[in-house]
Design an enzyme around this catalytic site. Structure first.
Site, PDB file in Angstrom:
ATOM      1  N   HIS A   1      73.427  81.294  -5.964  1.00 37.70           N
ATOM      2  CA  HIS A   1      74.761  81.164  -5.352  1.00 37.70           C
ATOM      3  C   HIS A   1      74.938  79.900  -4.516  1.00 37.70           C
ATOM      4  O   HIS A   1      76.033  79.365  -4.446  1.00 37.70           O
ATOM      5  CB  HIS A   1      75.056  82.380  -4.457  1.00 37.70           C
ATOM      6  CG  HIS A   1      75.315  83.634  -5.233  1.00 37.70           C
ATOM      7  ND1 HIS A   1      75.878  84.762  -4.671  1.00 37.70           N
ATOM      8  CD2 HIS A   1      75.080  83.953  -6.534  1.00 37.70           C
ATOM      9  CE1 HIS A   1      75.983  85.716  -5.591  1.00 37.70           C
ATOM     10  NE2 HIS A   1      75.492  85.244  -6.728  1.00 37.70           N
TER      11      HIS A   1
ATOM     12  N   CYS B   1      56.665  76.261   8.812  1.00 35.84           N
ATOM     13  CA  CYS B   1      56.197  76.147  10.196  1.00 35.84           C
ATOM     14  C   CYS B   1      55.822  77.560  10.638  1.00 35.84           C
ATOM     15  O   CYS B   1      55.611  78.427   9.782  1.00 35.84           O
ATOM     16  CB  CYS B   1      57.238  75.474  11.088  1.00 35.84           C
ATOM     17  SG  CYS B   1      58.770  76.378  11.335  1.00 35.84           S
TER      18      CYS B   1
ATOM     19  N   THR C   1      57.594  79.929  12.222  1.00 35.61           N
ATOM     20  CA  THR C   1      58.656  80.882  11.887  1.00 35.61           C
ATOM     21  C   THR C   1      59.440  80.501  10.630  1.00 35.61           C
ATOM     22  O   THR C   1      60.143  81.336  10.073  1.00 35.61           O
ATOM     23  CB  THR C   1      59.682  80.945  13.030  1.00 35.61           C
ATOM     24  OG1 THR C   1      60.202  79.616  13.226  1.00 35.61           O
ATOM     25  CG2 THR C   1      59.054  81.434  14.320  1.00 35.61           C
TER      26      THR C   1
ATOM     27  N   ASP D   1      54.157  71.981   9.538  1.00 32.88           N
ATOM     28  CA  ASP D   1      53.501  71.600  10.793  1.00 32.88           C
ATOM     29  C   ASP D   1      52.164  72.340  10.878  1.00 32.88           C
ATOM     30  O   ASP D   1      51.736  73.007   9.914  1.00 32.88           O
ATOM     31  CB  ASP D   1      54.421  71.846  12.000  1.00 32.88           C
ATOM     32  CG  ASP D   1      54.586  73.323  12.360  1.00 32.88           C
ATOM     33  OD1 ASP D   1      54.092  74.189  11.603  1.00 32.88           O
ATOM     34  OD2 ASP D   1      55.211  73.607  13.396  1.00 32.88           O
TER      35      ASP D   1
ATOM     36  N   HIS E   1      80.670  79.542  -7.626  1.00 31.68           N
ATOM     37  CA  HIS E   1      79.719  79.112  -6.593  1.00 31.68           C
ATOM     38  C   HIS E   1      79.702  77.591  -6.460  1.00 31.68           C
ATOM     39  O   HIS E   1      79.404  77.066  -5.388  1.00 31.68           O
ATOM     40  CB  HIS E   1      78.329  79.650  -6.912  1.00 31.68           C
ATOM     41  CG  HIS E   1      78.309  81.142  -7.033  1.00 31.68           C
ATOM     42  ND1 HIS E   1      78.599  81.973  -5.969  1.00 31.68           N
ATOM     43  CD2 HIS E   1      78.093  81.953  -8.098  1.00 31.68           C
ATOM     44  CE1 HIS E   1      78.546  83.228  -6.377  1.00 31.68           C
ATOM     45  NE2 HIS E   1      78.244  83.247  -7.664  1.00 31.68           N
TER      46      HIS E   1
HETATM   47  C1  RB5 Z   1      54.877  75.774  16.747  1.00 34.19           C
HETATM   48  O1  RB5 Z   1      54.214  76.454  17.750  1.00 34.19           O
HETATM   49  C2  RB5 Z   1      56.146  76.512  16.366  1.00 34.19           C
HETATM   50  O2  RB5 Z   1      57.072  76.416  17.408  1.00 34.19           O
HETATM   51  C3  RB5 Z   1      56.727  75.958  15.090  1.00 34.19           C
HETATM   52  O3  RB5 Z   1      55.783  76.038  14.075  1.00 34.19           O
HETATM   53  C4  RB5 Z   1      57.941  76.679  14.549  1.00 34.19           C
HETATM   54  O4  RB5 Z   1      57.731  78.031  14.468  1.00 34.19           O
HETATM   55  C5  RB5 Z   1      59.223  76.324  15.176  1.00 34.19           C
HETATM   56  O5  RB5 Z   1      60.293  76.773  14.755  1.00 34.19           O
END
Ligand code: RB5
Length: 150
Positions: free
Chosen positions: A97, A64, A66, A7, A132
């Site tokens: 694994h 993304c 996180t 994203d 595994h």
């Molecule tokens: C976008 O602001 C953020 O929410 C997205 O990139 C991600 O981290 C969501 O899990």
């Protein structure tokens, strides 16, 4: 072929990931996004994950902010085992694994050099099979809507 998806929050990590693919001589298909304009991460997680689940791509890497949201989205696609990694040990184990077929990372969590190490580690590791394989088979049972419980 490696599927790439991200994203707007993950996009700055993409060139670093691609640099590792080029270093390893691995072709890739970029499913977007292609700008910093705000988009919804589940769409790009699904695009890359479906390419892996269909066999069009062998493995996928999604990013993304996180790594969490796009990783959850990828894991909703049947046949995908997506691991969210911020360290090399988990990246290695997820291949050896768990036979993970999609890697998720957070561009707001890992720096570019650590991300490159994680990608290099993940792409050069191999599934160990044996005991595994039984456990991955159990994951596939759950993925298919089945149960492991008596
Ligand atoms: C976008 O602001 C953020 O929410 C997205 O990139 C991600 O981290 C969501 O899990």
């Amino acid at each position: 072929m490696i599927a790439i998806g991200c994203d707007h929050a993950g996009i700055d990590l993409k060139p670093h990931v691609i640099s590792v693919l080029e270093e390893l001589g691995l072709p890739y298909k970029d499913f977007g996004t292609f700008s910093h304009e705000s988009v919804d991460y589940p769409v790009y997680g699904e695009l890359a994950a479906r390419a892996v689940a269909s066999g069009e791509c062998e493995l996928g890497i999604v990013m993304c902010g996180t790594g969490v949201g796009i990783g959850i989205a990828a894991n909703k696609v049947r046949g995908v085992r997506c691991v969210m990694c911020s360290d090399c040990y988990s990246a290695l184990m997820s291949r050896e694994h768990n036979d993970a077929n999609v890697l998720a990372m957070g561009a707001r969590v890992v720096g570019s050099e650590l991300a490159k190490m994680i990608v290099r580690t993940w792409l050069t590791a191999a599934f160990n099979g044996e005991r595994h394989a039984r456990r991955v088979g159990q994951l596939q049972t759950l993925d298919g809507g089945g149960t492991l419980l008596p």
